[in-house]
Design an enzyme around this catalytic site. Structure first.
Site, short mmCIF file in Angstrom:
data_model
loop_
_atom_site.label_atom_id
_atom_site.label_comp_id
_atom_site.label_asym_id
_atom_site.label_seq_id
_atom_site.Cartn_x
_atom_site.Cartn_y
_atom_site.Cartn_z
N ILE A 128 0.62 -1.18 -0.01
CA ILE A 128 0.04 0.01 0.01
C ILE A 128 0.89 1.40 -0.14
O ILE A 128 1.90 1.25 0.83
CB ILE A 128 -0.77 -0.06 1.33
CG1 ILE A 128 -1.62 -1.14 1.54
CG2 ILE A 128 -1.73 1.26 1.16
CD1 ILE A 128 -2.33 -1.24 2.72
N ASN A 161 -2.30 3.97 -3.77
CA ASN A 161 -2.98 5.10 -3.13
C ASN A 161 -2.50 6.35 -2.99
O ASN A 161 -3.37 7.47 -3.24
CB ASN A 161 -3.50 4.66 -1.83
CG ASN A 161 -4.17 5.56 -1.00
OD1 ASN A 161 -5.28 5.95 -1.01
ND2 ASN A 161 -3.39 6.14 -0.14
N TYR A 197 -3.55 17.25 -10.95
CA TYR A 197 -3.99 16.43 -10.31
C TYR A 197 -5.04 15.53 -11.30
O TYR A 197 -5.17 14.25 -11.39
CB TYR A 197 -4.86 16.79 -9.26
CG TYR A 197 -5.57 15.61 -8.27
CD1 TYR A 197 -4.73 14.83 -7.15
CD2 TYR A 197 -6.87 15.45 -8.26
CE1 TYR A 197 -5.53 13.78 -6.59
CE2 TYR A 197 -7.34 14.42 -7.50
CZ TYR A 197 -6.82 13.65 -6.80
OH TYR A 197 -7.38 12.73 -6.21
N LYS A 200 -4.77 11.27 -12.48
CA LYS A 200 -5.61 10.41 -12.49
C LYS A 200 -6.40 9.90 -13.72
O LYS A 200 -6.62 8.78 -14.04
CB LYS A 200 -6.93 11.14 -11.61
CG LYS A 200 -6.55 11.19 -10.13
CD LYS A 200 -5.84 10.02 -9.33
CE LYS A 200 -5.65 10.33 -7.91
NZ LYS A 200 -5.02 9.03 -7.22
N THR A 225 -10.43 14.18 3.41
CA THR A 225 -8.94 14.03 3.85
C THR A 225 -8.25 15.33 3.85
O THR A 225 -9.09 16.44 3.54
CB THR A 225 -8.37 12.98 2.53
OG1 THR A 225 -8.75 13.87 1.35
CG2 THR A 225 -9.02 11.57 2.57
#
Length: 251
Positions: free
Chosen positions: A7, A88, A155, A159, A192
Site C-alpha cells: 500500500i 493510493n 491532479y 488520475k 481527507t
C-alpha cells in the site's frame, strides 16, 4: 501461507484506513509513505500482524520501484496465497490556473500521482510474473480523472493517466495464463487533507471552491474508514478486473 498487500500513502487518510483494516495474522503488509506511522506499527504489534513500513519519497519513483522489486524477489511464492498492490498515494499541486503554477510543484504532483504508480505496477508485475497465485493491482483514482476541473490540471491529468494505463495493462495481462487483474477505482469524495486544501484555496483561481465547501457543510463526504471498507469489499469481488476503470459508487 499469507496474503501479501503493498500500500502506498499508508501513513494517513485513506491509505492508513486501508492498512488498519487489513491488519491480521493471515496478512503481510508493506506500506510505502514519505513518513512512517508509529501508531500503525503499535496496532500491528498488538494484532500480531506483519506490517513493514518504508519511509520512501514516491517522487523518486525509480528508487521506490527498485526497492519493491528486490523485496518481492526475496519472497518464496509458495508461501504467498495472493499478492495485491494498492496504489493510493497522490498529491494535489497548489490550486489555481496552470499559468500561475510552480513548475516544481506540478512535476512533484505528476511524479507521485502518475509516475510512481506506473513504475511500481511495472515492478510488481515483473517480480511476480511467474507466481501462480492471484495477483491484483488496485489503483485509487478519482472522478477528477474523468471530469475536468479548473484549477487542478496536474491532479486531473495524473488520475486520467492512471485510468488509461490501467486499461492498457489490463489488456496486456488478459493475454497471459496467470495475468494479474487491474482496476482503477474512484472511491467517491472522502474527507481527507486534500479536501481541506481545496476548501482553503483561493476562490479567485478555483471556480469550484464553494462546491467543496458545501460538500463538507452538508455532510456529503465519506470518512476514510468507510471508503476503505468499500474499496476492500470491491477488491474481493469475484468480478474484480472485468472493468479496468470503475467507480465504487456505481458498483
Amino acid at each position: 501461507m499469507h496474503h501479501l498487500y503493498i500500500i502506498t500513502g499508508a501513513s494517513r487518510g485513506l491509505g492508513l484506513a486501508l492498512a488498519r483494516q487489513l491488519l491480521g495474522p493471515a496478512h503481510r503488509l508493506l506500506c510505502l509513505s514519505r513518513r512512517t506511522n508509529e501508531a500503525l506499527a503499535d496496532e500491528a504489534r498488538a494484532a500480531g500482524a506483519s506490517c513493514e513500513q518504508w519511509s520512501q519519497d514516491l517522487a523518486d519513483a525509480q528508487t521506490a520501484a527498485q526497492r519493491l522489486s528486490a523485496w518481492l524477489k526475496g519472497h518464496d511464492p509458495k508461501a504467498v496465497a495472493s499478492a495485491t498492490l494498492i496504489n493510493n498515494a497522490g498529491v494535489i499541486s497548489r490550486v489555481g490556473p496552470l499559468e500561475d503554477s510552480d513548475a516544481t510543484d506540478l512535476a512533484h504532483a505528476l511524479r507521485v500521482g502518475l509516475e510512481a504508480p506506473l513504475l511500481l505496477t511495472s515492478a510488481f508485475l515483473r517480480a511476480t510474473q511467474h507466481w501462480s497465485v492471484p495477483r491484483k493491482v488496485l489503483n485509487v483514482s478519482s472522478g477528477l480523472g474523468r471530469r475536468a476541473m479548473a484549477g487542478s490540471a496536474a491532479y486531473c491529468a495524473a488520475k486520467a493517466g492512471m485510468d488509461h494505463f490501467s486499461r492498457c495493462v489490463a489488456l496486456e495481462q488478459a493475454r497471459l495464463p496467470h495475468g494479474a487483474r487491474i482496476v482503477s477505482l474512484a472511491p467517491g469524495v472522502i474527507d481527507t487533507d486534500m479536501q481541506e486544501q481545496l476548501r482553503h484555496s483561493d476562490p479567485a483561481g478555483f471556480p469550484d471552491h464553494e462546491r467543496f465547501v458545501q460538500l463538507q457543510a452538508q455532510g456529503l463526504l465519506s470518512t476514510p474508514e468507510d471508503a476503505a471498507r468499500r474499496l476492500l469489499e470491491y477488491l474481493e469481488r469475484p468480478d474484480f478486473g472485468q472493468h479496468p476503470v470503475a467507480d465504487v459508487r456505481e458498483a
